[in-house]
Design a protein around this motif. Structure first.
Motif, PDB file in Angstrom:
ATOM      1  N   LEU A 124       0.835  -1.190   0.000  1.00 55.54           N
ATOM      2  CA  LEU A 124       0.000   0.000   0.000  1.00 55.54           C
ATOM      3  C   LEU A 124       0.871   1.242   0.000  1.00 55.54           C
ATOM      4  O   LEU A 124       1.854   1.317   0.736  1.00 55.54           O
ATOM      5  CB  LEU A 124      -0.891   0.038   1.247  1.00 55.54           C
ATOM      6  N   VAL A 125       0.519   2.207  -0.829  1.00 54.61           N
ATOM      7  CA  VAL A 125       1.211   3.491  -0.879  1.00 54.61           C
ATOM      8  C   VAL A 125       0.157   4.579  -0.795  1.00 54.61           C
ATOM      9  O   VAL A 125      -0.853   4.533  -1.508  1.00 54.61           O
ATOM     10  CB  VAL A 125       2.014   3.654  -2.197  1.00 54.61           C
ATOM     11  N   HIS A 126       0.383   5.552   0.084  1.00 55.61           N
ATOM     12  CA  HIS A 126      -0.510   6.705   0.218  1.00 55.61           C
ATOM     13  C   HIS A 126       0.340   7.964   0.233  1.00 55.61           C
ATOM     14  O   HIS A 126       1.472   7.949   0.704  1.00 55.61           O
ATOM     15  CB  HIS A 126      -1.338   6.633   1.505  1.00 55.61           C
ATOM     16  N   ALA A 127      -0.224   9.050  -0.283  1.00 51.68           N
ATOM     17  CA  ALA A 127       0.484  10.322  -0.303  1.00 51.68           C
ATOM     18  C   ALA A 127      -0.423  11.441   0.153  1.00 51.68           C
ATOM     19  O   ALA A 127      -1.623  11.433  -0.115  1.00 51.68           O
ATOM     20  CB  ALA A 127       1.004  10.619  -1.705  1.00 51.68           C
ATOM     21  N   VAL A 128       0.171  12.394   0.848  1.00 51.16           N
ATOM     22  CA  VAL A 128      -0.500  13.629   1.223  1.00 51.16           C
ATOM     23  C   VAL A 128       0.123  14.704   0.359  1.00 51.16           C
ATOM     24  O   VAL A 128       1.331  14.913   0.391  1.00 51.16           O
ATOM     25  CB  VAL A 128      -0.281  13.946   2.717  1.00 51.16           C
ATOM     26  N   THR A 129      -0.700  15.348  -0.447  1.00 47.30           N
ATOM     27  CA  THR A 129      -0.183  16.353  -1.376  1.00 47.30           C
ATOM     28  C   THR A 129      -0.863  17.689  -1.140  1.00 47.30           C
ATOM     29  O   THR A 129      -1.991  17.749  -0.652  1.00 47.30           O
ATOM     30  CB  THR A 129      -0.415  15.930  -2.837  1.00 47.30           C
ATOM     31  N   GLU A 130      -0.163  18.735  -1.502  1.00 46.91           N
ATOM     32  CA  GLU A 130      -0.759  20.065  -1.469  1.00 46.91           C
ATOM     33  C   GLU A 130      -0.977  20.544  -2.897  1.00 46.91           C
ATOM     34  O   GLU A 130      -2.074  20.848  -3.282  1.00 46.91           O
ATOM     35  CB  GLU A 130       0.131  21.020  -0.682  1.00 46.91           C
ATOM     36  N   ASN A 131       0.079  20.567  -3.678  1.00 46.73           N
ATOM     37  CA  ASN A 131      -0.020  21.041  -5.055  1.00 46.73           C
ATOM     38  C   ASN A 131       0.428  19.989  -6.059  1.00 46.73           C
ATOM     39  O   ASN A 131       0.576  20.278  -7.230  1.00 46.73           O
ATOM     40  CB  ASN A 131       0.830  22.304  -5.245  1.00 46.73           C
TER      41      ASN A 131
END
Length: 143
Positions: A124-131
């Protein structure tokens, strides 16, 4: 290897340490470990003196790492989790070398390594992004 697994392997390679989650006497338990990936399996090095390996070996574990402590300003945050059966393992000399130097001591006790191998059933891979966005083509980047 599925693309999610390739992305997870690439991100695991950006960190040296993570945590294995399992249960100890029916209670949730986290153990720190050094990791490498070899032949699609996650290999762990733990200190024997802590006894964490006894809770992990023979069980299904979740192993995770992230860049929350090392992301630069503006860089996406990500987390990787690998779930699978964990067993004791005897690494090859080349695999041992890939782990890098071992610590001298852990909690004041001379370090003695124990090696484990996770046979992944789930990546599992998750990311928190802004832009930006997590891209499977190049790991992490802006879209």
């Amino acid at each position: 290897m599925p693309s999610d697994a390739r992305l997870a392997v690439g991100l695991l390679g950006r960190t040296a340490y993570g945590r294995a989650a399992t249960s100890l006497r029916a209670l949730p338990f986290l153990a720190f470990a050094r990791h490498i990936v070899a032949d699609g399996r996650v290999l762990l090095r733990m200190p024997r003196s802590c006894g964490y390996h006894r809770a992990c070996a023979g069980s299904v574990v979740a192993y995770g790492c992230d860049n929350s402590g090392s992301a630069r300003p503006g860089e996406d945050l990500w987390t990787v989790q690998v779930v699978g059966r964990c067993e004791t393992y005897q690494p090859t000399p080349a695999e041992i070398a890939r782990f890098g130097p071992a610590p001298d001591r852990v909690d004041g006790v001379p370090f003695e390594a124990v090696y484990l191998r996770i046979e992944p059933q789930l990546w599992l891979v998750h990311a928190v992004t802004e832009n930006g966005a997590l891209t499977k083509a190049d790991g992490l980047g802006r879209s």
